[in-house]
Design an enzyme around this catalytic site. Structure first.
Site, PDB file in Angstrom:
ATOM      1  CG  ASP A  44     -39.405  48.267  90.932  1.00 17.78           C
ATOM      2  OD1 ASP A  44     -38.487  48.039  91.746  1.00 17.78           O
ATOM      3  OD2 ASP A  44     -39.855  49.404  90.707  1.00 17.78           O
ATOM      4  N   GLY A  75     -35.642  50.879  92.069  1.00 19.02           N
ATOM      5  CA  GLY A  75     -34.642  51.297  93.047  1.00 19.02           C
ATOM      6  C   GLY A  75     -34.747  52.787  93.240  1.00 19.02           C
ATOM      7  N   GLY A 123     -32.632  55.053  94.120  1.00 23.45           N
ATOM      8  CA  GLY A 123     -31.587  55.838  93.483  1.00 23.45           C
ATOM      9  C   GLY A 123     -31.790  55.966  91.990  1.00 23.45           C
ATOM     10  N   GLY A 150     -50.379  67.615  99.578  1.00 22.14           N
ATOM     11  CA  GLY A 150     -49.354  68.544  99.116  1.00 22.14           C
ATOM     12  C   GLY A 150     -48.020  68.365  99.815  1.00 22.14           C
ATOM     13  CG  ASP A 179     -48.473  51.931  90.589  1.00 22.38           C
ATOM     14  OD1 ASP A 179     -48.159  52.067  91.782  1.00 22.38           O
ATOM     15  OD2 ASP A 179     -47.886  51.155  89.813  1.00 22.38           O
ATOM     16  CG  ASP A 198     -38.161  56.959  94.497  1.00 20.24           C
ATOM     17  OD1 ASP A 198     -37.781  57.381  95.607  1.00 20.24           O
ATOM     18  OD2 ASP A 198     -38.329  55.755  94.239  1.00 20.24           O
ATOM     19  CE  LYS A 254     -48.273  58.254  81.100  1.00 21.22           C
ATOM     20  NZ  LYS A 254     -47.150  58.595  80.172  1.00 21.22           N
TER      21      LYS A 254
END
Length: 300
Positions: A11, A37, A39, A220, A241, A247, A280
């Site tokens: 990233d 990513g 994954g 939620g 952020d 993910d 964070k």
């Protein structure tokens, strides 16, 4: 064992006062790089949740590869299924506004070279949980779903990013995780019936016999099974952020399923982890440890 078949990126993150409009240039306040990513993010989240994880994917033979894999290595994720290609390591170009919202452009690079033949590296067996997303070729995702089903493994498909042509794959996964926008788009693609989102979720679960989980950000999460409907409120936070929150949810959710947690408790734990990830900056660096999630659940 959780087996994640998916993308690995680096990233490239710029912080800006506000996100630009089309054609507009804005000034940035800082720039950082971080492993990413979908994954890899989900694999790291599952590992930080405390379960054994194997990653299957690809990186390039370039300077980005080592940094993209660094936190997975630190977390002792099994990387024997990660291959090297002559394509560049995948990258995500991210701008984050002061309000925590973001816009992202993803360059797949090596992720586009993850093919069905690579699934020989999964070593999937009965009782495993196979976690997938839409940042590798759809043919590979479909093959992984079929292979996992044949082996008696549980499958979790995160539908991000949206691809209309992937709609037919949703019914193959035991658990489908989508955010509200993605689910609404897939609802149209699948011609789901119902006056509202909850009704369309019930229609999907009834038609397929699968479980659909829809994350709602600060509102939620909802889930529909063939026989039940659940809602779990979100933790009250002020986000710094939101990159990687979804993910984190998916990785923790898969870990909860692997540990045999009931669906309602799995949703609550995964939701708490996703909320903590918003406190964070960055994607992978912000993913909480299991102890942090335990403490947050006790406090709320």
């Amino acid at each position: 064992m959780i087996i994640v078949v998916g993308s690995i990126n680096l990233d490239l993150i710029a912080n800006v006062d506000r996100l630009p409009s089309p054609g507009e240039t804005v000034s940035g306040s800082s720039f950082t790089t971080a492993p990413g990513g979908k994954g890899a993010n989900q694999a790291l989240a599952a590992a930080r949740a405390g379960v054994a994880v194997r990653m299957v994917g690809a990186v390039g033979k370039d300077n980005f590869a080592a940094e993209a894999l660094a936190l997975l290595r630190d977390a002792k994720v099994d990387l024997s299924g990660v291959g090297e290609t002559f394509a560049s390591t995948g990258t995500a170009l991210i701008m984050v506004g002061d309000d925590g919202e973001n816009i992202i452009a993803v360059v797949p690079g090596a992720n586009a070279s993850v093919v069905p033949g690579d699934l020989s590296k999964t070593f999937v067996k009965e009782g495993d949980v196979v976690l997938l997303q839409h940042e590798i070729p759809l043919a590979t995702i479909e093959a992984a779903l079929d292979q996992a089903s044949a082996a008696g493994a549980v499958t979790v498909l995160n539908t991000a990013p949206f691809h209309a042509e992937a709609a037919a794959l949703l019914g193959k996964a035991d658990y489908v995780v989508a955010n509200e926008t993605e689910f609404d788009l897939y609802g149209e693609a699948l011609a789901l019936g119902g006056r509202d989102r909850a009704a369309r979720m019930r229609d999907f679960a009834g038609r397929t016999g699968r479980t659909i989980v829809v994350t709602l950000g600060g509102d939620g999460v909802m889930a529909a099974t063939p026989t039940d409907f659940l809602t779990v409120p979100a933790m009250k936070i002020t986000p710094v952020d939101t990159v990687g929150a979804g993910d984190t949810f998916c990785g923790y959710f898969a870990a909860c399923l692997s540990s045999g947690l009931a669906l309602d408790k799995a949703l609550a734990r995964a939701g708490a982890a996703g909320s903590l990830a918003c406190l964070k900056p960055g994607g992978q660096p912000a993913i909480p440890l299991a102890a942090d999630v335990d403490q947050a659940l006790k406090s709320h």
